[in-house]
Design an enzyme around this catalytic site. Structure first.
Site, PDB file in Angstrom:
ATOM      1  N   ARG A 129      58.554  74.247  12.296  1.00 33.62           N
ATOM      2  CA  ARG A 129      57.771  74.232  11.068  1.00 33.62           C
ATOM      3  C   ARG A 129      57.740  72.848  10.427  1.00 33.62           C
ATOM      4  O   ARG A 129      56.733  72.392   9.929  1.00 33.62           O
ATOM      5  CB  ARG A 129      58.334  75.234  10.049  1.00 33.62           C
ATOM      6  CG  ARG A 129      57.558  75.221   8.743  1.00 33.62           C
ATOM      7  CD  ARG A 129      58.208  75.982   7.610  1.00 33.62           C
ATOM      8  NE  ARG A 129      58.885  77.187   8.032  1.00 33.62           N
ATOM      9  CZ  ARG A 129      58.292  78.302   8.424  1.00 33.62           C
ATOM     10  NH1 ARG A 129      56.993  78.376   8.445  1.00 33.62           N
ATOM     11  NH2 ARG A 129      59.014  79.333   8.798  1.00 33.62           N
ATOM     12  N   TYR A 130      58.895  72.196  10.431  1.00 30.68           N
ATOM     13  CA  TYR A 130      59.010  70.884   9.792  1.00 30.68           C
ATOM     14  C   TYR A 130      58.825  69.790  10.835  1.00 30.68           C
ATOM     15  O   TYR A 130      59.086  70.002  12.017  1.00 30.68           O
ATOM     16  CB  TYR A 130      60.387  70.758   9.148  1.00 30.68           C
ATOM     17  CG  TYR A 130      60.666  71.778   8.061  1.00 30.68           C
ATOM     18  CD1 TYR A 130      60.034  71.690   6.822  1.00 30.68           C
ATOM     19  CD2 TYR A 130      61.567  72.817   8.268  1.00 30.68           C
ATOM     20  CE1 TYR A 130      60.299  72.608   5.821  1.00 30.68           C
ATOM     21  CE2 TYR A 130      61.829  73.747   7.262  1.00 30.68           C
ATOM     22  CZ  TYR A 130      61.195  73.632   6.043  1.00 30.68           C
ATOM     23  OH  TYR A 130      61.459  74.543   5.056  1.00 30.68           O
ATOM     24  N   ARG A 133      62.485  68.656  12.778  1.00 30.59           N
ATOM     25  CA  ARG A 133      63.586  69.539  13.122  1.00 30.59           C
ATOM     26  C   ARG A 133      63.082  70.926  13.505  1.00 30.59           C
ATOM     27  O   ARG A 133      62.016  71.344  13.064  1.00 30.59           O
ATOM     28  CB  ARG A 133      64.604  69.631  11.976  1.00 30.59           C
ATOM     29  CG  ARG A 133      64.035  70.075  10.646  1.00 30.59           C
ATOM     30  CD  ARG A 133      64.905  69.489   9.537  1.00 30.59           C
ATOM     31  NE  ARG A 133      64.589  70.028   8.231  1.00 30.59           N
ATOM     32  CZ  ARG A 133      63.567  69.622   7.480  1.00 30.59           C
ATOM     33  NH1 ARG A 133      62.728  68.711   7.938  1.00 30.59           N
ATOM     34  NH2 ARG A 133      63.374  70.135   6.293  1.00 30.59           N
ATOM     35  N   CYS A 142      74.348  89.931  16.368  1.00 30.49           N
ATOM     36  CA  CYS A 142      75.303  89.437  15.370  1.00 30.49           C
ATOM     37  C   CYS A 142      76.580  90.268  15.461  1.00 30.49           C
ATOM     38  O   CYS A 142      76.584  91.350  16.033  1.00 30.49           O
ATOM     39  CB  CYS A 142      74.725  89.587  13.967  1.00 30.49           C
ATOM     40  SG  CYS A 142      73.389  88.438  13.609  1.00 30.49           S
ATOM     41  N   CYS A 146      73.512  92.451   8.404  1.00 30.21           N
ATOM     42  CA  CYS A 146      73.276  92.395   6.961  1.00 30.21           C
ATOM     43  C   CYS A 146      72.007  93.186   6.668  1.00 30.21           C
ATOM     44  O   CYS A 146      70.973  92.955   7.306  1.00 30.21           O
ATOM     45  CB  CYS A 146      73.067  90.954   6.511  1.00 30.21           C
ATOM     46  SG  CYS A 146      74.356  89.823   7.038  1.00 30.21           S
ATOM     47  N   CYS A 149      68.627  91.356   6.241  1.00 31.63           N
ATOM     48  CA  CYS A 149      68.371  90.333   7.261  1.00 31.63           C
ATOM     49  C   CYS A 149      66.905  89.876   7.250  1.00 31.63           C
ATOM     50  O   CYS A 149      65.993  90.688   7.334  1.00 31.63           O
ATOM     51  CB  CYS A 149      68.707  90.877   8.647  1.00 31.63           C
ATOM     52  SG  CYS A 149      68.350  89.691   9.967  1.00 31.63           S
ATOM     53  N   ARG A 151      65.505  88.398   9.587  1.00 29.83           N
ATOM     54  CA  ARG A 151      64.961  88.550  10.936  1.00 29.83           C
ATOM     55  C   ARG A 151      65.176  89.963  11.470  1.00 29.83           C
ATOM     56  O   ARG A 151      65.284  90.174  12.677  1.00 29.83           O
ATOM     57  CB  ARG A 151      65.614  87.520  11.862  1.00 29.83           C
ATOM     58  CG  ARG A 151      64.667  86.404  12.198  1.00 29.83           C
ATOM     59  CD  ARG A 151      65.300  85.202  12.857  1.00 29.83           C
ATOM     60  NE  ARG A 151      65.070  84.080  11.988  1.00 29.83           N
ATOM     61  CZ  ARG A 151      65.995  83.237  11.572  1.00 29.83           C
ATOM     62  NH1 ARG A 151      67.244  83.354  11.980  1.00 29.83           N
ATOM     63  NH2 ARG A 151      65.670  82.268  10.752  1.00 29.83           N
ATOM     64  N   ASP A 310      64.143  87.059   0.566  1.00 32.32           N
ATOM     65  CA  ASP A 310      62.810  87.102   1.165  1.00 32.32           C
ATOM     66  C   ASP A 310      62.194  88.493   0.974  1.00 32.32           C
ATOM     67  O   ASP A 310      62.902  89.473   0.765  1.00 32.32           O
ATOM     68  CB  ASP A 310      62.908  86.795   2.670  1.00 32.32           C
ATOM     69  CG  ASP A 310      63.254  85.341   2.929  1.00 32.32           C
ATOM     70  OD1 ASP A 310      62.835  84.477   2.131  1.00 32.32           O
ATOM     71  OD2 ASP A 310      63.963  85.066   3.924  1.00 32.32           O
ATOM     72  N   ASP A 347      61.793  80.731   0.205  1.00 28.00           N
ATOM     73  CA  ASP A 347      60.986  80.464   1.388  1.00 28.00           C
ATOM     74  C   ASP A 347      59.568  80.926   1.061  1.00 28.00           C
ATOM     75  O   ASP A 347      59.349  82.109   0.789  1.00 28.00           O
ATOM     76  CB  ASP A 347      61.549  81.236   2.601  1.00 28.00           C
ATOM     77  CG  ASP A 347      62.082  80.288   3.654  1.00 28.00           C
ATOM     78  OD1 ASP A 347      61.268  79.502   4.193  1.00 28.00           O
ATOM     79  OD2 ASP A 347      63.292  80.320   3.926  1.00 28.00           O
ATOM     80  N   LYS A 354      60.973  76.081   2.857  1.00 31.77           N
ATOM     81  CA  LYS A 354      61.856  76.169   1.684  1.00 31.77           C
ATOM     82  C   LYS A 354      61.282  75.376   0.513  1.00 31.77           C
ATOM     83  O   LYS A 354      60.991  74.197   0.645  1.00 31.77           O
ATOM     84  CB  LYS A 354      63.236  75.638   2.047  1.00 31.77           C
ATOM     85  CG  LYS A 354      63.917  76.468   3.108  1.00 31.77           C
ATOM     86  CD  LYS A 354      65.229  75.827   3.543  1.00 31.77           C
ATOM     87  CE  LYS A 354      65.872  76.594   4.672  1.00 31.77           C
ATOM     88  NZ  LYS A 354      65.175  76.427   5.970  1.00 31.77           N
TER      89      LYS A 354
HETATM   90  C1  LIG Z   1      65.651  76.432   7.101  1.00 35.97           C
HETATM   91  C2  LIG Z   1      64.905  75.958   8.261  1.00 35.97           C
HETATM   92  C3  LIG Z   1      65.180  74.697   8.817  1.00 35.97           C
HETATM   93  C4  LIG Z   1      66.244  73.777   8.259  1.00 35.97           C
HETATM   94  O1  LIG Z   1      65.895  73.334   6.978  1.00 35.97           O
HETATM   95  P1  LIG Z   1      66.849  72.308   6.173  1.00 35.97           P
HETATM   96  O2  LIG Z   1      66.251  72.248   4.800  1.00 35.97           O
HETATM   97  O3  LIG Z   1      66.790  71.011   6.916  1.00 35.97           O
HETATM   98  O4  LIG Z   1      68.220  72.903   6.193  1.00 35.97           O
HETATM   99  C5  LIG Z   1      64.430  74.292   9.890  1.00 35.97           C
HETATM  100  N1  LIG Z   1      63.460  75.066  10.401  1.00 35.97           N
HETATM  101  C6  LIG Z   1      63.156  76.261   9.879  1.00 35.97           C
HETATM  102  C7  LIG Z   1      62.043  77.054  10.471  1.00 35.97           C
HETATM  103  C8  LIG Z   1      63.869  76.746   8.788  1.00 35.97           C
HETATM  104  O5  LIG Z   1      63.583  77.952   8.284  1.00 35.97           O
END
Ligand SMILES: *Cc1c(COP(=O)(O)O)cnc(C)c1O
Length: 393
Positions: A129-130, A133, A142, A146, A149, A151, A310, A347, A354
């Site tokens: 998404r980002y 990362r 798990c 929870c 959850c 997911r 969520d 989210d 986030k």
């Molecule tokens: C939470 C999340 C991350 C990590 O986010 P940070 O703010 O760097 O901790 C990376 N990818 C996805 C899809 C996420 O939901």
């Protein structure tokens, strides 16, 4: 004006207690078995019959256990089960892991995939998404489940949708995607893997030159602290920089076994952050959150995120309004150690990622000055630098 709720007498009660052997007192479990993660996993409490052996259930809980099993499995490690109050349906530990009939109610706002993960997967199991990362979902299992959850659509193996896991494809994608410098392993819980399997995966990731930073998201230190063995810690420390994001919501989850496990991870040089979910009737007060963050700091864990719950199907009964989260952050900032204050985030429903939420400390703003308030509600004026006084037409 915010009142100071820093109560010293309460602080002295922040103890780390073991609940063992608890409900297993009559079963002659040897300390070797109890302290073995394989024994704990083999003896997870799953069925109505096993649960009712120890807990007096409400009608809502009994119906929930019978009806919710096709959405998300019920399973609780003996270690965590011991933290559940035998009769109180409001017990915060109980509400996190024992289903209720409300899980079968679907609110119009509810979603199956509230974070929009399925639509952001370039290969199965890898959420990109980002820009720099990725979230790598490496297992659907798990140690315990929870009820809230995020997911639940793919975790625990009982719903129709299965988490597709294609490690080779995911590694290939990472190799040819140099902008990814940070890989977050999650699932399910990656620490359920054997040391050997996890070591192989971490080795493959470390072989990719542009991946600078690795992290693991895990609730095992809380649900199954017996898994945090010296051997696991020794293996993990070969892969630095490696961070672990743990997940705990209530101070009573931090038992002496949990504290010791977290201590072993910290001694292996692993930086830890905690992710909490704001949950109605579980941790929706300043006092509980303050005790939680104080205990986390004592365990060398830095509170990282406080998540607004969520919009997952069947979890409305566990959600609070956003004002509650803002009130909690306001009740912490200034009142206690800055290292203890998590970032409150929501989210963005449907896949926004986030989004940080903060109480408003800016009362008024113009090009010359900003009027601020502090944690006590006192007003302060900050004069802006001369450059910003250029007229804006
Ligand atoms: C939470 C999340 C991350 C990590 O986010 P940070 O703010 O760097 O901790 C990376 N990818 C996805 C899809 C996420 O939901």
């Amino acid at each position: 004006m915010a009142k100071d709720n820093y109560d010293q007498t309460n602080l002295n009660e922040l103890t780390f207690k073991s609940a063992a052997p608890g409900y297993w007192a009559d079963e002659n479990v040897s300390p070797e078995d109890w302290n073995s993660h394989t024994w704990q996993l083999k003896n997870c409490v799953k069925s109505l019959e096993q649960i009712e052996k120890h807990l007096t259930l409400s009608e809502e809980e009994r119906a929930g256990i019978l009806l919710t099993g096709t959405k998300l499995a019920t399973s609780v490690t003996p270690h965590f089960f011991n933290l559940i109050h035998p009769t109180d349906p409001g017990c915060p530990m109980r509400r996190q892991v024992i289903p209720r009939i409300e899980e079968t109610y679907v609110d119009p706002a509810d979603m199956k995939d509230p974070c929009g993960e399925d639509s952001h997967m370039p290969v199965p199991g890898l959420v990109h998404r980002y820009p720099d990362r990725v979230l790598f979902l490496v297992t659907d299992r798990c140690a315990s489940y929870c009820r809230y959850c995020t997911r639940s659509r793919v975790v625990s193996g009982v719903s129709d949708q299965k988490l597709e896991i294609q490690w080779d494809q995911a590694i290939e994608y990472l190799k040819k995607t140099p902008q990814v410098r940070d890989v977050l392993l999650s699932g399910g819980d990656p620490l359920l893997f054997s040391d050997n399997k996890l070591e192989k995966l971490l080795t493959r990731l470390r072989e990719i030159p542009h991946i600078q930073f690795l992290r693991i998201g895990s609730r095992i230190p809380i649900f199954l602290p017996q898994r945090i063995t010296p051997a696991l810690c020794g293996m993990l420390k070969q892969f630095h920089p490696l961070f672990i994001s743990i997940h705990t919501n209530h101070p009573d989850e931090l038992t002496s076994e949990v504290r010791d496990g977290l201590g072993r991870l910290a001694d292996a040089g692993i930086q830890m952050g905690n992710q909490s979910v704001l949950l109605k009737g579980i941790n929706d007060s300043v006092e509980i959150q303050r005790d939680l963050v104080h205990k986390l700091l004592m365990c060398r864990v830095r509170p990282y995120y406080l998540y607004q719950a969520d919009l997952i199907e069947g979890t409305k009964h566990l959600r609070t309004g956003i004002n509650k989260g803002l009130e909690i952050i306001e009740g912490l900032r200034g009142h206690t150690t800055g290292y203890g204050i998590p970032q409150y985030v929501v989210d963005g429903p449907g896949g926004g990622g986030k989004i940080p939420l903060n109480p408003e400390y800016v009362l008024d703003k113009n090009p010359e000055r900003v009027i601020l308030r502090n944690y006590e509600g006192k007003k302060f004026v900050y004069s802006e630098p001369i450059e910003s006084k250029v007229p804006t037409s």
